[in-house]
Each structure stands twice: as C-alpha cells, then as structure tokens.
Design a protein around this motif. Structure first.
Motif: not given
Length: 370
Positions: A335-364
């Motif tokens: 809610k406060e954007g402390k870690t994630m901002q402008y999330v563009s994709e959420a990709y859930e893997r078989d191991d239960g981990k969800i990876w997130f991309g961003s259209v603007f930020s320099p990180a996943v």
C-alpha cells in the motif's frame, strides 16, 4: 486575545485552503482503499537491475531465468547471485544512443515475453517494432510481423502461444501511439486496440477482437478454449472464445479494481493480473469523459499524468482471479510502495514463488509464499 478582537479574514485563508486541499486529495486524487486485501508485498525480496523497466518475465524450456526486457531494448537473463544479470538479446541493432533509464524509440522497447517450448525461441512484443523472435542462443531478434489486415502494428504489448495449434495471439494496444505514450492511450478514449491471431504455418495475421480501449495483458486459459485480455483504461477483462459452441464470440469475464497491465496464468489455471495502480476519481473522470482526457493529453506532461493516476503515491498491487469464473480470489498489496511500485506482471512458479516485474522500476521482486 479579547473576545471582541476579530481574526483578520486574510489570516483564515491559508487554513481554509489547507483544509480544502486535504479534502480534495482524499476525495479526488488519493488511491481507493480496497477491502480484504493482504498488505504483504513489501516483504518481497528485491533483485536490482542495471536498467529500468523489466516489464515482463519469462523462463526458458530448461527452467533458466527469468529473462526480462528493459528500456534500452535489451533482454537480460538472471544467472543467479553469482553472475547476476547477463545480456541475452536485443530488438534493435541501433545501440549508440540507448539509455538505461528512459526509452529511445530507435532502440526498441521489449514488453511481453514468451518462450516457445518446442523450439526454445523467445517471442518478444516490442512497443515500437511489432512481434519479434530470437533463437535459444540470443543475439539480435528478427521481425515476425508488424502489420495485420492492412494496419500497422503500433503497440505490440503482450502475447501467448498455443503450441498445439501452432498459433499465437497478441495485443496491439493502439493504432496511434507507441509505448512511450502509453498513458495517453489510456485517456484518449479511442477504441483502437485489437487482439491479433497469427498462424505460424500460413503466416496469416487475423484480427479476432477489436474496438478495445488500451488493451494490455493477454493470456490463454489452461485448455486453450479461450483467452482473456484486459483494458488498462477501464479495468474490464474481456474473454474471447477460441473453441467450443461460443467460438468467435466474446464477453466480459470480470472487472478488476485498478488499471491492469500484464496477465499470467498460474500453475493451477487461475490468473494473476498486475495493476499499475488502484483507481481514483480523477483517473475515472479522464477515462470516461473524452473531452477531459483530450484536454489532459494536450496540457499535462506524461510524468504528471502518471502521478495523478496513482494519487501521487506509487504503490504495488496484484489481483488473482479464477480461471473458470473470473471471480477475484485474492488481492496482494504494498500500500505504501515501500518495496514495490508500478507492478507490471506477477508470474507464479511451480515452487510457490511469485516473481514481479515493473514498467518503470530498476528491479524485479520475489515473494516466497511457502
């Protein structure tokens, strides 16, 4: 102060303006509060990138990755904590003036990524050039198509592949704007978005769904009987039937509480939809009043427009919907954007981990829910 002494009118004005500003922000600009959400995304692990905008993620048939496309036109591959990010491919040979922080049209802008399992080819929706592909060894991508039914593909966005039928589907989000003006697509009010089916054997490109308002994410369901695509402007998720008695028709699958970006199917057949931001009143005014959107297009900078839509409070949010009914199953937020901002994709893997991309930020980011 004596009771008889009056406070000058001019002294009250700043206080009144301050109160009005707070009220206006809370009622018009602030992002909406959603009930029943889980505010857990701030606990995700951050993996920095050497460039901005990893808009989409993909893993190759060997399970290596993720691969991400960034603003300077390159596809980077994550090779673990030891090697980090390495260059895999790029969509344009013109590399001289490319920036790692902002889009340069001649360098291209890779958006949606999909690997074809049987060939190992990586298909790339480039927001300037069209649909491209590169082989398993990487390098310079080649153009697959940049036109459908006589209209130029201006804004290839996200795609999905039906390997059994040897076809793929992708979004062309606008016939007027390229990627750099993505938010003007949202407010212009022109329903020029379309979904295109490409037959790899016959090389035929056919429009199967059109008159969409800034359609963004796209994904096939588990058995390939339909696809869904979302409108960033309205939050509406459309379903297009590919097989069965309703083949060739479309309906509304669901609506999400914000401005959606990419869609990814989960291992169990549901869908994660990333939201660029939640809705607010001023954003709705611009989307549903074309004259206001046109005015903003001519008078408001892109940077200010983005800030208005996210309520001057960038945040992270993703929505999980049922792959059968479209029902919203779960909403995760930062809610406060402390870690994630402008999330563009959420990709859930078989191991239960969800990876997130961003259209603007320099990180996943990676969230381990187990």
């Amino acid at each position: 102060m004596p009771i008889s002494q009056k406070v000058p009118t001019w002294a009250l004005a700043p206080a009144v303006l301050a109160v009005l500003a707070v009220i206006s922000y809370q009622t018009i600009i602030a992002p909406e509060n959603l009930k029943g959400t889980k505010n857990i995304l701030s606990g995700a692990k951050t993996i920095p990138l050497p460039a901005h905008g990893p808009e989409s993620l993909a893993w190759d048939p060997q399970g290596e990755g993720p691969y991400v496309g960034v603003v300077d036109g390159r596809i980077l591959k994550w090779s673990g904590d030891g090697l980090g990010w390495v260059e895999f491919a790029y969509t344009s040979p013109h590399r001289g003036n490319c920036s790692k922080h902002e889009v340069v049209p001649t360098c291209g802008r890779p958006l949606g990524l999909r690997f074809e399992k049987k060939t190992g080819d990586l298909y790339i929706c480039d927001g300037y050039f069209g649909v491209m592909k590169v082989g398993p060894k990487g390098g310079l991508a080649e153009l697959v198509l940049d036109e459908a039914e006589g209209r130029k593909v201006m804004f290839a966005n996200q795609m999905d592949i039906d390997e059994e039928e040897d076809v793929f589907y992708f979004n062309d989000s606008s016939d007027k704007y390229h990627f750099r003006d993505i938010h003007y697509v949202t407010i212009c009010g022109e329903r020029s978005g379309r979904v295109i089916r490409y037959n790899k054997k016959t090389e035929e490109a056919k429009v199967v769904l059109e008159n969409l308002l800034s359609n963004n994410g796209l994904a096939l369901n588990k058995d390939g009987s339909f696809l869904i695509t979302c409108e960033s402007a309205t939050g509406i998720v459309h379903r297009y039937w590919i097989k069965g008695p309703k083949a060739g028709t479309s309906d509304i699958f669901t609506k999400v509480p914000g401005h959606p970006d990419n869609i990814r199917r989960t291992p169990t057949g549901d869908f994660w939809i990333a939201l660029h931001c939640k809705e607010n009143r001023i954003g709705r005014w611009m989307v549903y009043n074309q004259w206001l959107g046109k005015l903003a297009e001519k008078t408001v900078s892109l940077k200010l427009l983005v800030a208005l839509f996210n309520g001057f409070k960038p945040h992270g949010i993703v929505v999980k919907i049922s792959g059968e009914t479209g029902e919203i199953l779960e909403i995760l937020e930062d809610k406060e954007g402390k870690t994630m901002q402008y999330v563009s994709e959420a990709y859930e893997r078989d191991d239960g981990k969800i990876w997130f991309g961003s259209v603007f930020s320099p990180a996943v980011w990676v969230l381990d829910r187990k």
